[in-house]
Design a protein around this motif. Sequence first.
Motif, short mmCIF file in Angstrom:
data_model
loop_
_atom_site.label_atom_id
_atom_site.label_comp_id
_atom_site.label_asym_id
_atom_site.label_seq_id
_atom_site.Cartn_x
_atom_site.Cartn_y
_atom_site.Cartn_z
N GLU A 160 0.82 -1.21 0.00
CA GLU A 160 0.00 0.00 0.00
C GLU A 160 0.85 1.26 0.00
OE1 GLU A 160 -2.71 -0.19 3.26
OE2 GLU A 160 -3.86 -1.87 2.42
N GLN A 161 2.11 1.13 0.38
CA GLN A 161 3.03 2.26 0.32
C GLN A 161 3.70 2.34 -1.04
OE1 GLN A 161 6.62 1.91 2.63
NE2 GLN A 161 6.68 4.09 3.04
N LEU A 162 4.06 1.18 -1.59
CA LEU A 162 4.77 1.17 -2.87
C LEU A 162 3.86 1.48 -4.04
CD1 LEU A 162 7.47 0.66 -4.26
CD2 LEU A 162 6.89 -1.79 -4.35
N ALA A 163 2.62 0.99 -4.03
CA ALA A 163 1.72 1.15 -5.18
C ALA A 163 1.49 2.61 -5.60
CB ALA A 163 0.39 0.45 -4.92
N PRO A 164 1.20 3.53 -4.66
CA PRO A 164 0.99 4.93 -5.08
C PRO A 164 2.23 5.54 -5.73
CG PRO A 164 0.14 4.59 -2.86
CD PRO A 164 0.93 3.37 -3.23
N MET A 165 3.42 5.17 -5.25
CA MET A 165 4.64 5.69 -5.85
C MET A 165 4.83 5.13 -7.26
SD MET A 165 7.43 5.84 -2.74
CE MET A 165 7.29 4.11 -2.31
N LEU A 166 4.49 3.85 -7.44
CA LEU A 166 4.61 3.25 -8.77
C LEU A 166 3.63 3.90 -9.75
CD1 LEU A 166 4.97 -0.51 -7.78
CD2 LEU A 166 6.74 0.95 -8.76
N LYS A 167 2.42 4.21 -9.25
CA LYS A 167 1.44 4.89 -10.11
C LYS A 167 1.96 6.27 -10.51
CE LYS A 167 -2.75 2.64 -8.34
NZ LYS A 167 -4.00 2.83 -7.56
N GLY A 204 4.30 6.22 -13.25
CA GLY A 204 3.79 5.89 -14.58
C GLY A 204 3.43 4.44 -14.81
N LEU A 205 3.45 3.61 -13.76
CA LEU A 205 3.09 2.20 -13.93
C LEU A 205 1.57 2.05 -13.81
CD1 LEU A 205 4.36 -0.60 -14.38
CD2 LEU A 205 4.33 -0.91 -11.90
N LYS A 206 0.92 1.60 -14.86
CA LYS A 206 -0.54 1.58 -14.90
C LYS A 206 -1.14 0.56 -13.94
CE LYS A 206 -0.92 3.29 -19.65
NZ LYS A 206 -1.41 3.02 -21.02
N GLN A 207 -0.58 -0.63 -13.87
CA GLN A 207 -1.14 -1.68 -13.02
C GLN A 207 -0.31 -1.82 -11.74
OE1 GLN A 207 -1.47 -5.20 -15.47
NE2 GLN A 207 -3.38 -4.49 -16.37
N ALA A 208 -0.12 -0.71 -11.09
CA ALA A 208 0.75 -0.68 -9.90
C ALA A 208 0.22 -1.55 -8.77
CB ALA A 208 0.92 0.76 -9.43
N ASP A 209 -1.10 -1.66 -8.65
CA ASP A 209 -1.68 -2.45 -7.56
C ASP A 209 -1.36 -3.94 -7.69
OD1 ASP A 209 -2.78 -0.25 -6.30
OD2 ASP A 209 -4.64 -0.35 -7.46
N GLU A 251 10.54 4.82 -9.49
CA GLU A 251 10.76 5.14 -10.91
C GLU A 251 11.59 4.04 -11.59
OE1 GLU A 251 10.75 9.85 -11.79
OE2 GLU A 251 12.48 9.13 -10.65
N PHE A 252 12.60 3.58 -10.90
CA PHE A 252 13.44 2.50 -11.43
C PHE A 252 12.61 1.24 -11.68
CE2 PHE A 252 15.72 -1.37 -10.11
CZ PHE A 252 16.67 -1.46 -11.11
N LEU A 253 11.76 0.87 -10.70
CA LEU A 253 10.93 -0.32 -10.85
C LEU A 253 9.90 -0.15 -11.97
CD1 LEU A 253 10.22 -1.24 -7.12
CD2 LEU A 253 11.94 -2.24 -8.65
#
Length: 276
Positions: free
Chosen positions: A93-100, A103-108, A152-154
């Motif tokens: 739940e912490q990583l997903a918002p950063m991934l979104k 620019g990662l569309k399916q971050a969840d 961003e790297f991920l």
Amino acid sequence: MPEQNRFQFAKSHLDNEVMLLNASMSDFSYGTHAHEEFSLGVTLSGRQDFFALGEHHKSHAGNVVIFNPNDAHDGHSGGHDPLHYKMLYMHPEQLAPMLKSAGLKQADHFRFQQCVCNDFELRQHILRLAMLVENHHTSMMNFSSALFEFAEFLAARSGTDKTQSSPKKDPVFERVREYLHSHIADEVSLDDLSQVAHLSKYHLLRRFRDYFGMTPHKYWQNCRLNKAKRAIELGMPIADVLYTFGFTDLSYFNRCFKPVFGMTPLQFRRHILHIK
């Protein structure tokens, strides 16, 4: 615990959700368990042997070790030399918002595809974050920037990884999962789970272990331990933790807790809350 087996947990003073484990192991073995968080580690020296996702793995010095949330695994030192490693724990739940935001569309549904890899850039990101957690003079700006640069790297890696996919979920066992989580402090029987899944007991046992990587009892116990650990981190007294999560007594709680976290609940409480 022998001196050669040491486990030191640390939390960032800036972000209570990121935890770091510094571990040294010689003759200690983790029992099969799983974490609610992403577990991102670097083997510093020695060899890290473990079983996960249906396979045996070996991580040598310099390798990165990764467990996705709820990936069942064990672990011990391989070879003759002591094992030293660092492991970061970060909740999805912490990583997903950063991934979104990166620019990662399916971050969840983000998952790492390998348990062990020799990836210089990934290793450097993990070690940088570990250093910032350990340094009590780290600024919020520095820490937040490092977390987002990691995301961003991920995201960039996932954008070029054609194999990136989320595992298919079985509605039957997701229903069983929900039942176990909603009865976390209760004595749940195999008959109860059979009725929830509409499967015979022995069919349930086989398919449950295939799906979760551990038996129903081990999974249920693992859920209780993760929630109990989180409650201890938040300052709940051990006696209340026992009552809240259905452990019969402190001795039993110790026997369950130590093979997963390397120390007793009281030792963990003193360590993480800095109680002398």
